[in-house]
Design an enzyme around this catalytic site. Structure first.
Site, mmCIF file in Angstrom:
data_model
loop_
_atom_site.group_PDB
_atom_site.id
_atom_site.type_symbol
_atom_site.label_atom_id
_atom_site.label_comp_id
_atom_site.label_asym_id
_atom_site.label_seq_id
_atom_site.Cartn_x
_atom_site.Cartn_y
_atom_site.Cartn_z
ATOM 1 N N CYS A 127 38.527 53.663 85.627
ATOM 2 C CA CYS A 127 39.115 52.408 86.122
ATOM 3 C C CYS A 127 39.153 52.429 87.653
ATOM 4 C CB CYS A 127 40.515 52.222 85.546
ATOM 5 S SG CYS A 127 41.778 53.218 86.367
ATOM 6 N N GLU A 179 41.497 60.731 83.673
ATOM 7 C CA GLU A 179 40.849 61.265 84.878
ATOM 8 C C GLU A 179 41.882 61.720 85.900
ATOM 9 O OE1 GLU A 179 40.321 58.406 83.310
ATOM 10 O OE2 GLU A 179 38.343 57.578 83.756
ATOM 11 N N CYS A 202 45.945 57.558 83.383
ATOM 12 C CA CYS A 202 44.605 57.749 82.825
ATOM 13 C C CYS A 202 44.236 59.232 82.751
ATOM 14 C CB CYS A 202 43.569 57.052 83.698
ATOM 15 S SG CYS A 202 43.674 55.266 83.724
ATOM 16 N N ASN A 207 44.630 60.469 78.509
ATOM 17 C CA ASN A 207 45.535 59.380 78.882
ATOM 18 C C ASN A 207 46.871 59.554 78.170
ATOM 19 O OD1 ASN A 207 44.126 58.702 76.470
ATOM 20 N ND2 ASN A 207 44.532 56.528 76.749
ATOM 21 N N ILE A 208 47.928 59.196 78.904
ATOM 22 C CA ILE A 208 49.290 59.340 78.377
ATOM 23 C C ILE A 208 49.986 58.003 78.588
ATOM 24 C CG2 ILE A 208 51.453 60.629 78.520
ATOM 25 C CD1 ILE A 208 49.810 62.908 79.890
ATOM 26 N N GLU A 209 50.196 57.295 77.493
ATOM 27 C CA GLU A 209 50.774 55.952 77.593
ATOM 28 C C GLU A 209 52.300 56.001 77.513
ATOM 29 O OE1 GLU A 209 48.675 53.483 74.748
ATOM 30 O OE2 GLU A 209 46.889 53.509 76.040
HETATM 31 N N1 THU Z 1 42.219 54.711 80.520
HETATM 32 C C1 THU Z 1 41.883 55.953 80.974
HETATM 33 O O1 THU Z 1 42.481 56.966 80.565
HETATM 34 N N2 THU Z 1 40.897 56.054 81.893
HETATM 35 C C2 THU Z 1 40.213 55.001 82.414
HETATM 36 O O2 THU Z 1 39.460 55.154 83.356
HETATM 37 C C3 THU Z 1 40.365 53.675 81.808
HETATM 38 C C4 THU Z 1 41.592 53.497 80.987
HETATM 39 C C5 THU Z 1 43.279 54.578 79.511
HETATM 40 C C6 THU Z 1 44.531 53.938 80.019
HETATM 41 C C7 THU Z 1 45.129 53.385 78.745
HETATM 42 O O3 THU Z 1 45.900 54.397 78.136
HETATM 43 C C8 THU Z 1 43.924 53.097 77.863
HETATM 44 O O4 THU Z 1 42.831 53.791 78.440
HETATM 45 C C9 THU Z 1 43.585 51.637 77.734
HETATM 46 O O5 THU Z 1 43.465 51.035 78.969
#
Ligand code: THU
Length: 132
Positions: A90, A55, A53, A42-44
């Site tokens: 998600c 995936e 996300c 994940n890259i915020e």
């Molecule tokens: N996140 C994912 O990378 N994959 C998911 O299926 C659920 C959520 C990440 C997004 C965000 O950076 C962090 O988890 C919290 O929601």
């Protein structure tokens, strides 16, 4: 590659997670039928909504590389670089996976640092999914 090895690859991918806002680190490892493994994390973003996300990073890397035939995907996540059993994709990621994965394709949800996992699939996670 075994399922456990793919889970360990997902754990490795989570080490690259950029999640300074949520503190929730996610890794994914996507095995293609030709044996190539694409990792994702994940890259915020400070603006929040551009966050992507793990995936989807893995799937988009594979597709943009011309690899659309997927064998299985492993996903791991947890707060502050711990592993919480279990992190499930998600809703948006489920929709993206449904575009490229058969309903039965294994989705491995990592339970711990030695690569134990629960197994599910898109048929179970996104029943009656939208198609054109
Ligand atoms: N996140 C994912 O990378 N994959 C998911 O299926 C659920 C959520 C990440 C997004 C965000 O950076 C962090 O988890 C919290 O929601």
């Amino acid at each position: 590659m075994t399922k456990r090895e793919l889970c360990l690859a997902a754990i490795d991918a989570a080490k690259k997670s950029y999640a300074p806002y949520s503190g929730f680190n996610v890794g994914a490892a996507l095995l293609c039928k030709n044996g190539i493994v694409y990792s994702g994390c994940n890259i915020e973003n400070a603006a929040f909504s551009p966050t992507v996300c793990a995936e989807r990073v893995a799937v988009f890397k594979a597709v943009s590389d011309g690899n659309l035939d997927f064998e299985m995907i492993a996903v791991v996540g947890g707060k502050n670089r711990n592993i919480s059993p279990v992190t499930t994709p998600c809703g948006v990621c489920r929709q993206v996976l449904s575009e490229f994965c058969s309903p039965e394709m294994p989705i491995l949800l990592v339970k711990n640092e030695i690569g134990d996992f629960e197994e599910t699939n898109i048929g179970a996670l996104l029943p009656s999914s939208f198609t054109l």
